[in-house]
Write a protein that holds these residues in place. Structure first.
Motif, PDB file in Angstrom:
ATOM      1  N   ARG A  95       5.781   1.287  -5.910  1.00 17.27           N
ATOM      2  CA  ARG A  95       5.869   1.653  -7.339  1.00 17.27           C
ATOM      3  C   ARG A  95       4.636   2.430  -7.824  1.00 17.27           C
ATOM      4  O   ARG A  95       4.656   2.982  -8.899  1.00 17.27           O
ATOM      5  N   PHE A  96       3.559   2.422  -7.025  1.00 18.26           N
ATOM      6  CA  PHE A  96       2.350   3.161  -7.423  1.00 18.26           C
ATOM      7  C   PHE A  96       2.456   4.602  -6.928  1.00 18.26           C
ATOM      8  O   PHE A  96       3.198   4.904  -5.997  1.00 18.26           O
ATOM      9  N   ASP A  97       1.664   5.468  -7.545  1.00 21.07           N
ATOM     10  CA  ASP A  97       1.521   6.827  -7.036  1.00 21.07           C
ATOM     11  C   ASP A  97       0.182   6.856  -6.290  1.00 21.07           C
ATOM     12  O   ASP A  97      -0.878   6.952  -6.913  1.00 21.07           O
ATOM     13  N   ALA A  98       0.260   6.770  -4.964  1.00 20.70           N
ATOM     14  CA  ALA A  98      -0.968   6.632  -4.153  1.00 20.70           C
ATOM     15  C   ALA A  98      -1.928   7.795  -4.394  1.00 20.70           C
ATOM     16  O   ALA A  98      -3.151   7.622  -4.271  1.00 20.70           O
ATOM     17  N   SER A  99      -1.398   8.975  -4.769  1.00 18.38           N
ATOM     18  CA  SER A  99      -2.282  10.138  -4.937  1.00 18.38           C
ATOM     19  C   SER A  99      -3.211   9.974  -6.151  1.00 18.38           C
ATOM     20  O   SER A  99      -4.234  10.641  -6.247  1.00 18.38           O
ATOM     21  N   LYS A 100      -2.842   9.106  -7.099  1.00 17.82           N
ATOM     22  CA  LYS A 100      -3.696   8.906  -8.297  1.00 17.82           C
ATOM     23  C   LYS A 100      -4.786   7.870  -8.066  1.00 17.82           C
ATOM     24  O   LYS A 100      -5.676   7.693  -8.888  1.00 17.82           O
ATOM     25  N   VAL A 101      -4.657   7.123  -6.970  1.00 13.52           N
ATOM     26  CA  VAL A 101      -5.576   6.006  -6.715  1.00 13.52           C
ATOM     27  C   VAL A 101      -6.677   6.454  -5.753  1.00 13.52           C
ATOM     28  O   VAL A 101      -6.391   7.039  -4.718  1.00 13.52           O
ATOM     29  N   ASP A 102      -7.945   6.187  -6.129  1.00 16.05           N
ATOM     30  CA  ASP A 102      -9.054   6.536  -5.231  1.00 16.05           C
ATOM     31  C   ASP A 102      -9.203   5.470  -4.155  1.00 16.05           C
ATOM     32  O   ASP A 102      -9.357   5.764  -2.980  1.00 16.05           O
ATOM     33  N   ILE A 103      -9.173   4.199  -4.610  1.00 17.82           N
ATOM     34  CA  ILE A 103      -9.300   3.089  -3.663  1.00 17.82           C
ATOM     35  C   ILE A 103      -8.662   1.858  -4.308  1.00 17.82           C
ATOM     36  O   ILE A 103      -8.770   1.671  -5.530  1.00 17.82           O
ATOM     37  N   MET A 104      -7.961   1.066  -3.504  1.00 15.71           N
ATOM     38  CA  MET A 104      -7.323  -0.137  -4.055  1.00 15.71           C
ATOM     39  C   MET A 104      -7.701  -1.341  -3.204  1.00 15.71           C
ATOM     40  O   MET A 104      -7.567  -1.304  -1.979  1.00 15.71           O
ATOM     41  N   TYR A 105      -8.187  -2.390  -3.877  1.00 17.03           N
ATOM     42  CA  TYR A 105      -8.529  -3.643  -3.197  1.00 17.03           C
ATOM     43  C   TYR A 105      -7.428  -4.650  -3.510  1.00 17.03           C
ATOM     44  O   TYR A 105      -7.089  -4.856  -4.681  1.00 17.03           O
ATOM     45  N   GLY A 106      -6.886  -5.277  -2.471  1.00 18.76           N
ATOM     46  CA  GLY A 106      -5.858  -6.303  -2.664  1.00 18.76           C
ATOM     47  C   GLY A 106      -6.463  -7.658  -2.378  1.00 18.76           C
ATOM     48  O   GLY A 106      -6.848  -7.939  -1.235  1.00 18.76           O
ATOM     49  N   ALA A 107      -6.583  -8.508  -3.407  1.00 19.32           N
ATOM     50  CA  ALA A 107      -7.153  -9.857  -3.228  1.00 19.32           C
ATOM     51  C   ALA A 107      -6.024 -10.819  -2.896  1.00 19.32           C
ATOM     52  O   ALA A 107      -5.348 -11.330  -3.788  1.00 19.32           O
TER      53      ALA A 107
END
Ligand SMILES: C[S@@+](CC[C@H](N)C(=O)[O-])C[C@H]1O[C@@H](n2cnc3c(N)ncnc32)[C@H](O)[C@@H]1O
Length: 274
Positions: A95-107
């Motif tokens: 559901r996210f647009d990966a191109s808009k995200v610089d870095i994502m941390y999943g806890a």
């Protein structure tokens, strides 16, 4: 909602509870006969964690096909440096647009879910931009994990994320008020806390007392025990609104979805004062 739709909606959570009981039983059997680790039977919290991971690995995808309210549009707007609290096996990543995200941390504290999470990150174009952390969202677990991942620069341990995303997770975090306040502190000024959470039935407002009663019955039947610590009737809406303290949120966007059912949701975002 018509009565013919409403009654099944009140009863549907019992199917989920039945499924959870089944997976708990299967986890016990696997522990004894497949993994041959009978000593694990005395570690109830590990057993429950394994049982929940089993539910999610087998059913998480089906349980994520349709999400409440405008979550799809909301997640499309997520950008920058992001913290995803309790991502499971990454069922929401599409559901996210990966191109808009610089870095994502999943806890994600469920270590059995990490292989699926990293596979989903790869499939959805996040690749190396996705960092899975083995921790919970509560400060005593999250902060050391973020420090270890070098998220804090120049000694700062606050205001590091553009977006903090909580989808179906705040129902299960320990000490929710404190945990949500901890998440608030991690958001940059002007950043957002995005949420999609099931909550206590708002029967005094737009909810229904019968649905609240069903929630109480599910709680009595062991919902929290079998569902990996999920509280069916948590006042998460209030905790979210209160998390900004005296400062208050700059913007509150909150949609109430299916308020007359036993699993009513709130979906939206809160903007931290800039
Ligand atoms: C219902 S699943 C939701 C997964 C995903 N967010 C979604 O909606 O598709 C709840 C997730 O929260 C995780 N979880 C449980 N306790 C947690 C905690 N204290 N902090 C962060 N995540 C937690 C579980 O392991 C699980 O992956």
């Amino acid at each position: 909602m018509a009565l013919a739709d409403w009654i099944p909606r009140l009863l549907r959570p019992s199917l989920l509870l039945g499924l959870a009981v089944y997976h708990f039983g299967m986890t016990i059997l696997e522990t004894i006969f497949v993994h041959r680790e009978p000593s694990l039977l005395f570690n109830l919290s590990k057993l429950r964690e394994k049982s929940f991971a089993r539910i999610w690995i087998n059913n998480g995808e089906a349980m994520s096909l349709e999400m409440p309210g405008n979550l799809d549009e909301l997640l499309q707007t997520v950008h920058g440096t992001v913290l995803d609290v309790g991502p499971g096996s990454g069922e929401q990543l599409t559901r996210f647009d990966a191109s808009k995200v610089d870095i994502m941390y999943g806890a994600e504290p469920g270590i059995d879910l990490h292989p699926g999470l990293l596979r989903s990150a790869e499939k959805t174009g996040f690749g190396g931009k996705y960092k899975a952390l083995h921790c919970g969202g509560e400060p005593e677990s999250l902060i050391p994990a973020l420090a270890k991942a070098s998220v804090f620069k120049d000694g700062a341990s606050q205001g590091v994320f553009d977006e903090v995303v909580c989808v179906r997770v705040l129902c299960g975090v320990p000490r929710p008020e404190e945990t949500i306040q901890g998440l608030y502190r991690l958001i940059k000024p002007g950043g957002r806390l995005i949420f999609c959470e099931h909550v206590i039935n708002p029967w005094r407002d737009d909810g229904a007392i019968l649905a609240r009663l069903f929630q109480a019955i599910y709680a009595l039947l062991g919902w929290k025990f079998f569902m990996g610590g999920c509280t069916v009737d948590r006042n998460t809406k209030q905790y979210l609104l209160d998390a900004a303290g005296k400062e208050g949120w700059e913007e509150v966007h909150l949609e109430s979805v299916d308020p007359t059912t036993a699993i009513p949701f709130i979906v939206g975002y809160l903007v931290k004062r800039g």
